[in-house]
Structure formats: structure tokens, C-alpha cells
Write a protein that holds these residues in place. Structure first.
Motif, PDB file in Angstrom:
ATOM      1  N   GLY A 244       6.790  14.324  -2.385  1.00 42.73           N
ATOM      2  CA  GLY A 244       7.720  13.423  -1.714  1.00 42.73           C
ATOM      3  C   GLY A 244       7.081  12.098  -1.334  1.00 42.73           C
ATOM      4  N   HIS A 245       5.820  12.144  -0.853  1.00 41.32           N
ATOM      5  CA  HIS A 245       5.135  10.905  -0.521  1.00 41.32           C
ATOM      6  C   HIS A 245       4.926  10.033  -1.758  1.00 41.32           C
ATOM      7  CE1 HIS A 245       4.010  13.076   3.247  1.00 41.32           C
ATOM      8  NE2 HIS A 245       4.188  11.853   3.755  1.00 41.32           N
ATOM      9  N   ALA A 247       6.732  10.037  -4.533  1.00 36.70           N
ATOM     10  CA  ALA A 247       8.026   9.509  -4.989  1.00 36.70           C
ATOM     11  C   ALA A 247       8.486   8.353  -4.110  1.00 36.70           C
ATOM     12  CB  ALA A 247       9.064  10.624  -5.003  1.00 36.70           C
ATOM     13  N   TRP A 248       8.313   8.464  -2.794  1.00 37.08           N
ATOM     14  CA  TRP A 248       8.721   7.383  -1.911  1.00 37.08           C
ATOM     15  C   TRP A 248       7.825   6.168  -2.047  1.00 37.08           C
ATOM     16  CZ3 TRP A 248      13.167   6.508   0.073  1.00 37.08           C
ATOM     17  CH2 TRP A 248      14.027   7.567   0.390  1.00 37.08           C
ATOM     18  N   PHE A 249       6.557   6.382  -2.407  1.00 31.14           N
ATOM     19  CA  PHE A 249       5.692   5.227  -2.671  1.00 31.14           C
ATOM     20  C   PHE A 249       6.196   4.439  -3.873  1.00 31.14           C
ATOM     21  CE2 PHE A 249       2.350   3.910  -5.665  1.00 31.14           C
ATOM     22  CZ  PHE A 249       1.883   2.794  -4.984  1.00 31.14           C
ATOM     23  N   VAL A 250       6.589   5.141  -4.933  1.00 29.68           N
ATOM     24  CA  VAL A 250       7.091   4.468  -6.139  1.00 29.68           C
ATOM     25  C   VAL A 250       8.363   3.697  -5.810  1.00 29.68           C
ATOM     26  CG1 VAL A 250       8.038   4.860  -8.447  1.00 29.68           C
ATOM     27  CG2 VAL A 250       6.008   6.105  -7.705  1.00 29.68           C
ATOM     28  N   TYR A 251       9.260   4.326  -5.078  1.00 27.71           N
ATOM     29  CA  TYR A 251      10.512   3.648  -4.726  1.00 27.71           C
ATOM     30  C   TYR A 251      10.264   2.476  -3.782  1.00 27.71           C
ATOM     31  CZ  TYR A 251      15.109   2.877  -2.672  1.00 27.71           C
ATOM     32  OH  TYR A 251      16.263   2.308  -2.222  1.00 27.71           O
ATOM     33  N   GLY A 252       9.373   2.672  -2.795  1.00 26.14           N
ATOM     34  CA  GLY A 252       9.079   1.587  -1.859  1.00 26.14           C
ATOM     35  C   GLY A 252       8.429   0.397  -2.533  1.00 26.14           C
ATOM     36  N   ALA A 253       7.575   0.654  -3.535  1.00 28.13           N
ATOM     37  CA  ALA A 253       6.970  -0.463  -4.272  1.00 28.13           C
ATOM     38  C   ALA A 253       8.015  -1.239  -5.050  1.00 28.13           C
ATOM     39  CB  ALA A 253       5.893   0.072  -5.215  1.00 28.13           C
ATOM     40  N   LEU A 254       8.996  -0.536  -5.602  1.00 29.81           N
ATOM     41  CA  LEU A 254      10.066  -1.219  -6.334  1.00 29.81           C
ATOM     42  C   LEU A 254      10.895  -2.092  -5.411  1.00 29.81           C
ATOM     43  CD1 LEU A 254      11.510  -1.515  -9.070  1.00 29.81           C
ATOM     44  CD2 LEU A 254      12.967   0.391  -8.414  1.00 29.81           C
ATOM     45  N   LYS A 256       9.725  -3.610  -2.848  1.00 29.00           N
ATOM     46  CA  LYS A 256       8.810  -4.541  -2.194  1.00 29.00           C
ATOM     47  C   LYS A 256       8.533  -4.137  -0.746  1.00 29.00           C
ATOM     48  CE  LYS A 256       7.979  -7.651  -5.383  1.00 29.00           C
ATOM     49  NZ  LYS A 256       6.619  -7.944  -5.853  1.00 29.00           N
ATOM     50  N   GLN A 257       8.439  -2.841  -0.490  1.00 26.74           N
ATOM     51  CA  GLN A 257       8.118  -2.334   0.829  1.00 26.74           C
ATOM     52  C   GLN A 257       6.678  -1.821   0.840  1.00 26.74           C
ATOM     53  OE1 GLN A 257      10.208  -2.584   3.443  1.00 26.74           O
ATOM     54  NE2 GLN A 257      11.607  -3.643   2.064  1.00 26.74           N
ATOM     55  N   GLY A 258       6.082  -1.742   2.028  1.00 22.93           N
ATOM     56  CA  GLY A 258       4.727  -1.237   2.138  1.00 22.93           C
ATOM     57  C   GLY A 258       4.690   0.275   2.068  1.00 22.93           C
ATOM     58  N   SER A 259       3.495   0.824   2.193  1.00 22.34           N
ATOM     59  CA  SER A 259       3.307   2.259   2.125  1.00 22.34           C
ATOM     60  C   SER A 259       2.244   2.663   3.136  1.00 22.34           C
ATOM     61  CB  SER A 259       2.888   2.686   0.718  1.00 22.34           C
ATOM     62  OG  SER A 259       2.598   4.073   0.678  1.00 22.34           O
ATOM     63  N   THR A 260       2.429   3.837   3.757  1.00 24.82           N
ATOM     64  CA  THR A 260       1.436   4.365   4.697  1.00 24.82           C
ATOM     65  C   THR A 260       0.323   5.108   3.992  1.00 24.82           C
ATOM     66  OG1 THR A 260       2.762   6.376   4.965  1.00 24.82           O
ATOM     67  CG2 THR A 260       3.183   4.550   6.504  1.00 24.82           C
TER      68      THR A 260
END
Length: 632
Positions: A244-245, A247-254, A256-260
Motif C-alpha cells: 500500500g505504501h 502504491a500510494w508513493f506512485v500515485y502521489g508522485a504522479l 506532484k505530492q510528497g512522500s513520507t
């Protein structure tokens, strides 16, 4: 000027030169200064010597003499002859006018050609039209032009008649092709381009598919590579992230959001950086192309080809008895695939020969596609443009409410037609060929038009404001997101209600807090929270502790100083002594709590009077906020 030594050397060299050859080559033809022959040409020449095969048909002088004699006799026969010429109302190529004395005269490009032939061969003619303004076919022969020619009621059909296979059994087409007719679609000009929605236009369909596939696949790929790396290397430092982390990193990068996520291993960092670089390039291309599309994009029409009409079941209209209708109804023609649209009432064939009426009635009012040959379309749009420009001088969109497709709907060669067995074709066709090859017929067809293109497909406007149609996909995405969130929220409420009913039924059946065998059970967290709220033990978020019987912890500065104490500190210690729940810090009885490391931060842990643990941060910024919370 050569010197004397050079002349002596040249004379010495000429003594060794061979003598000049004064004999002429054999068979050479010599001419006198006046152009007459000096020698006679040989009369006996073999066929092989002139490049002819033994069995090749050699056109003898007798055949040439017979042809010339035949043409001479035909010119003598047609000299002063009175012909009957049939035509169609097909402006601007052929049409008629009736004078005040009732005489019908022919007009248009066809009769300009007839006038040229009339001056050359000295004949007169009468103009007749069929009872119905149709070309005619096997199933539609009555009252048609083809019927008049087939019955030899006329000597010639002077009109741009498309060369269809079915009519060849009735008439003889001229061997000279006047032009290649192109039937074009004209339709209402749409307000926006038909190349797609504004948000989807920068990329093709398959590019969007690949982006969606990569969005679904990269997350699991990164997850699997991290797992494989940890298994192979035995690295305990790099934390394996969950699926899940990733997958959300890939979506957040698309987005233009950061990642923890903060990977430590170099290979994992390269995986994350590769996806970030890919997304950066992709979004840059998308932004640039979207800007270009929304401002200076190429305009396209919704109907450009026959396949667009067929696939979208678009209503279209054409002239009754014209080349388009017969090309659709004839089995072996290219447009026969549209035959079913006639029976489904998607195709209309009008009897009105007035193109302006058809344009306003079918295209402007009903939104049909009007199919007409190119010269007529050009003249019609030009005259409509002149009229609308006189009404509104500046607005370009009012001047050109119609648009013309680029691709031809139908292409057919067009010629004159003669009765079968007529010899006029041998007399007229060579002259028609000269007119075609010199470009005169093409010039006559476009003589009334300006050199510039009238109402092109793309009006070329440089200033373009965004409309709701350009942002429609944005609205769809927003509505879809809200609808999905509402559906998920409804599902959460439904499951929470079902779980609450099941637990309530279980308590009612077996007794509150008891199972069937008498053992005690704990209620669910949700019910426990409700019970605490109902009993007043809990505290809602955002509420203040002031005014309640809750003893606040001592001031932060008094935690490490035991010499004196204020009222708050004494109340806190009395509460601890009364309940005997306080934890000893460093083994001292007078210390109010114990120091612990929680989530990497230092805290002093106290026990409240109601038995709950209270954390006091030791770190200075957090301690300042804590001190501010419990002091007025």
C-alpha cells in the motif's frame, strides 16, 4: 598573336598529321542553303530497321487518309446543323435560363464549352431539360437525362455527368474526361474542435493506456524488488515497505505530492528516483502540449470521411438523382455500404436544386451534413459569406457558420454523354482534350471564386478564450471523485451499523458482558467509546479541561526542581499520594513521574487521579506548548 617561332613549330607538327577525310558518311542527308535536298532518301527501308516488329499493326497511309476524310465529311455534315442538347440544373457547371420569349438557353461551364465547339464547327442548338432533374439509372430511368439520351431524343448531354458503371449500358460516355468530380461534406461549424476533450488532447489514446498501466504496475514492481533485495542481501536496516505504501508513493508522485517514505538502500533510492524522473518529464510534456492545444490547437471536424457518417449514424442530405444517390444504390460502387442508411431514414435526397435553400433548411436548422460537389459548395459558401459579412463586419464566427470537410465523400470522373452509335464523340473529344490539357475547364469552374480560401476549416484565430467545453473533463473528474467518496462513506456507515447491530444482538442474547458459558467479554472499541462518552469519562476533541475536576500536571520548570512548589504542583502531588499511582523517577519518592523515550522523544509519564497516563514532553519547543496549554 602567335610569334614566328610558334608558327614554325606548328608547321613542323602538321607535316606528321594524317590527311583530312573529305568523304561523307553513308546515308547522310545533305541540304542546300535554301533547304532543298542534295541527296535523296532511301526508299527501301525494312520494318525492323525502323523499330517495328514483323506482326505489329502498321497504320498505313490509306488508313490515315480515310480518317482525315471521315473528319472532313463530319465537319461538312455538322456545318449549319441544328442539334438538340440536354442538360441538368447543376449550378455552376450547367443550368438554364428562360428568356421573355420562352426560349431556354444554357449557362454554366458546360455551355461555355458548347459555345467554343459551336464557333469551331458552325452549328446551332436548342436546350432541353428532362422532366425530372435526375441523371437516371436502371431502376430510376423514367423522366431522366439518361432516358432522353438513350432514346436519341437529343444529340448530346452537355453536363458534368459522373461516369457510373450502371449507366454505360444506356449511353456512350465521351473518351475525354472533363474533370474528376469531388463531392464534399459541409456541416455546421462546431464551437470547439472534435479532436477530443481539452484534458485528454495532449496525448493519444494508447499513451493514456500505457500511463494507466504503468500507474498500476510500478507500485507492485517496486514492492517486489524491495522484498527480493532484502531477501538476497539480508539487510535489516532498510525497512521493507508495504504494498500500500508503494502504491500510494506512485500515485502521489504522479499528483506532484510528497512522500513520507525515506529509503536508505541505494537500489531502493534509484527505484524511487527513476519514477520521479519519469513523472517529471511526463508532466512537463503534458503541461506544454495542453497549453498549446488550448490556445493554438488545430481545429478538426466531427465528420471527415464516409466512415464517420456510417459509424456515428449521422443524417446527411444530397441531391435527388445525383451521383451520390446512384453511387449508394448501385451494388458495385464504393458507397454501397451506406445503402442501409437509406432504409433507416438517415439519408435524405432532396428535389430542391437551390443549394442555398438546402444549406439553410437542412444544415443550419436541422444539423444535417450536406454532400455536394466541390464547385457548387465553394460558390455556395462564398455567397453566404458575402451576405453574412454585410450583416456583421467584424465577427469571424458569424461570417463562417459552416465548415467543409477536407476528405472527399465521393470521387468520380465526369464527362459528356452521347447516344450509343453517335459519331459526335470522334468530332468533339479531341477539342475537349485540348481544353482539359490547357487547364481552361478548371479555370472556368473556379472563375467566380477568389484566390483565397473561403471559410477554411481552421479560422486561424490567435486569441482563444477557454470555454466550458474545454473544461468539461475537469468537471467530470470532480463529479466522479465526489460520487466515489460518497459511495465509500455510505459503505462505511452501512458496515458500522451492521457491526453495531450484531454486537448489540449478541449482548441482548447472552447478557451484557457475558457469553453462553458465563465468561465475561469486552465490548467493541466503538461501544466502549460510546459508553465512556455517556458516562462522562471521556473527553471530546477540541474541548478544554478548564472548569472540570481534572488536576493539571505541574509546571514544566518544577519537574526537575524539588526545593519549593506552587499550588499546582502541590495539588498534583496530593493527588498522586491519595491514589498511590505515581511512578517514581530515579527512585526518589518525591519525584512526580518517570522519564521515558517514546517514538524517539523524551517524555515524563504521570498517572492522573482517574488512572490515565499523562505525558509531559521534555523537549523545549514541545514543553513550551504544553506549558501554554495548562496555564491561563
Amino acid at each position: 598573336m602567335a610569334s614566328g617561332i610558334e608558327l614554325l613549330v606548328a608547321a613542323a607538327l602538321c607535316l606528321a598529321c594524317p590527311p583530312l577525310n573529305d568523304t561523307m558518311p553513308e546515308g547522310l542527308i545533305e541540304l542546300n542553303p535554301d533547304g532543298s535536298l542534295v541527296t535523296e532518301t532511301p526508299l527501301e527501308v525494312e520494318a525492323e530497321d525502323v523499330g517495328l516488329a514483323e506482326r505489329a499493326p502498321v497504320e498505313t497511309l490509306e488508313v490515315l487518309r480515310n480518317k482525315k476524310e471521315k473528319l472532313r465529311n463530319m465537319k461538312q455534315w455538322i456545318n449549319g446543323k441544328h442539334l438538340r442538347i440536354a442538360t441538368l440544373e447543376d449550378y455552376p457547371l450547367s443550368y438554364t435560363e428562360v428568356l421573355e420569349n420562352g426560349t431556354r438557353i444554357g449557362q454554366g461551364v458546360s455551355f461555355q464549352i458548347i459555345e467554343f465547339l459551336q464557333k469551331k464547327f458552325n452549328f446551332t442548338y436548342d436546350v432541353v431539360v428532362p422532366q425530372d432533374n435526375i441523371i437516371g439509372s436502371t431502376t430510376d430511368l423514367d423522366r431522366s437525362l439518361i432516358e432522353m439520351v438513350n432514346n436519341s431524343n437529343v444529340d448530346l448531354a452537355a453536363a458534368f455527368i459522373p461516369s457510373l458503371s450502371e449507366q454505360r449500358t444506356f449511353v456512350f460516355y465521351s473518351t475525354t474526361t472533363l474533370d474528376e468530380g469531388e463531392w464534399i461534406m459541409v456541416m455546421q461549424r462546431p464551437r470547439e474542435s472534435a479532436s477530443g476533450s481539452g484534458l485528454l488532447a495532449p496525448f493519444e489514446f494508447w499513451v493514456w493506456i500505457l500511463i494507466f498501466v504503468s500507474l498500476l504496475a510500478v507500485g507492485p514492481i517496486i514492492y517486489m524488488l524491495i522484498i527480493i533485495r532484502n531477501r538476497l542481501t539480508g539487510d535489516a536496516v532498510q525497512q521493507p515497505y508495504s504494498l500500500g505504501h508503494c502504491a500510494w508513493f506512485v500515485y502521489g508522485a504522479l499528483m506532484k505530492q510528497g512522500s513520507t517514505l525515506s529509503p536508505i538502500a541505494d537500489s531502493t533510492r534509484l527505484l524511487f528516483a527513476t519514477w520521479w524522473i519519469f513523472i517529471t518529464i511526463l508532466t512537463s510534456f503534458y503541461t506544454a502540449n495542453l497549453t498549446a492545444f488550448l490556445t493554438l490547437s488545430k481545429f478538426t471536424l466531427p465528420y471527415n470521411t464516409v466512415n464517420d457518417i456510417l459509424s456515428k449514424n449521422k443524417h446527411f442530405v444530397s441531391l435527388r438523382g445525383g451521383g451520390v444517390e446512384y453511387a449508394i444504390r448501385t451494388t458495385n460502387e464504393s458507397l454501397n455500404m451506406l445503402n442501409r442508411m437509406i432504409y433507416n431514414n438517415y439519408a435524405v435526397f432532396t428535389d430542391a436544386s437551390n443549394d442555398t435553400y438546402n444549406l439553410q433548411n437542412y444544415v443550419e436548422r436541422n444539423g444535417y451534413v450536406f454532400v455536394r460537389d466541390r464547385p457548387a459548395i465553394n460558390i455556395m459558401l462564398y455567397r453566404d459569406y458575402l451576405y453574412r459579412k454585410s450583416v456583421s463586419f467584424n465577427d469571424e464566427k458569424i461570417h463562417c457558420p459552416f465548415a467543409m470537410a477536407k476528405e472527399p465523400f465521393l470521387k468520380k470522373k465526369r464527362t459528356f454523354a452521347y447516344p450509343i452509335g453517335s459519331n459526335l464523340s470522334e468530332l468533339f473529344d479531341p477539342e475537349l482534350l485540348n481544353l482539359v490539357e490547357s487547364g481552361i475547364i478548371k479555370h472556368l469552374s473556379a472563375r467566380e471564386l477568389p484566390s483565397a480560401e473561403i471559410c477554411p476549416q481552421d479560422l486561424g484565430s490567435t486569441e482563444r478564450q477557454l470555454r466550458n467545453g474545454d473544461l468539461m473533463m475537469t468537471y467530470y473528474i470532480m463529479l466522479t471523485g465526489f460520487a466515489t467518496a460518497l459511495a465509500v462513506f455510505t459503505t462505511e456507515l452501512l458496515f458500522r451499523y451492521i457491526n453495531g447491530r450484531r454486537e448489540a444482538n449478541q449482548w441482548a442474547r447472552h447478557g451484557v458482558g457475558r457469553t453462553t458459558n458465563g465468561q465475561s467479554i469486552m465490548p467493541s472499541r466503538w461501544l466502549r467509546g460510546l459508553r465512556r462518552l455517556n458516562s462522562g469519562e471521556g473527553q471530546l476533541l477540541g474541548t478544554s479541561t478548564h472548569g472540570q475536576n481534572v488536576t493539571p500536571p505541574p509546571p514544566y520548570q518544577s519537574i526537575f526542581s524539588h526545593g519549593g512548589g506552587g499550588g499546582a504542583e502541590q495539588r498534583w502531588r496530593r493527588a498522586l499520594d491519595a491514589n498511590r499511582h505515581g511512578l517514581i523517577l530515579g527512585g526518589e519518592q518525591n519525584a512526580p513521574g518517570v522519564r521515558r523515550l517514546i517514538n524517539g522523544r523524551d517524555y515524563i509519564v504521570f498517572r492522573n487521579s482517574n488512572g490515565q497516563s499523562q505525558l509531559i514532553p521534555v523537549r523545549s519547543p514541545s514543553a513550551a506548548l504544553f506549558q501554554y496549554t495548562y496555564t491561563e
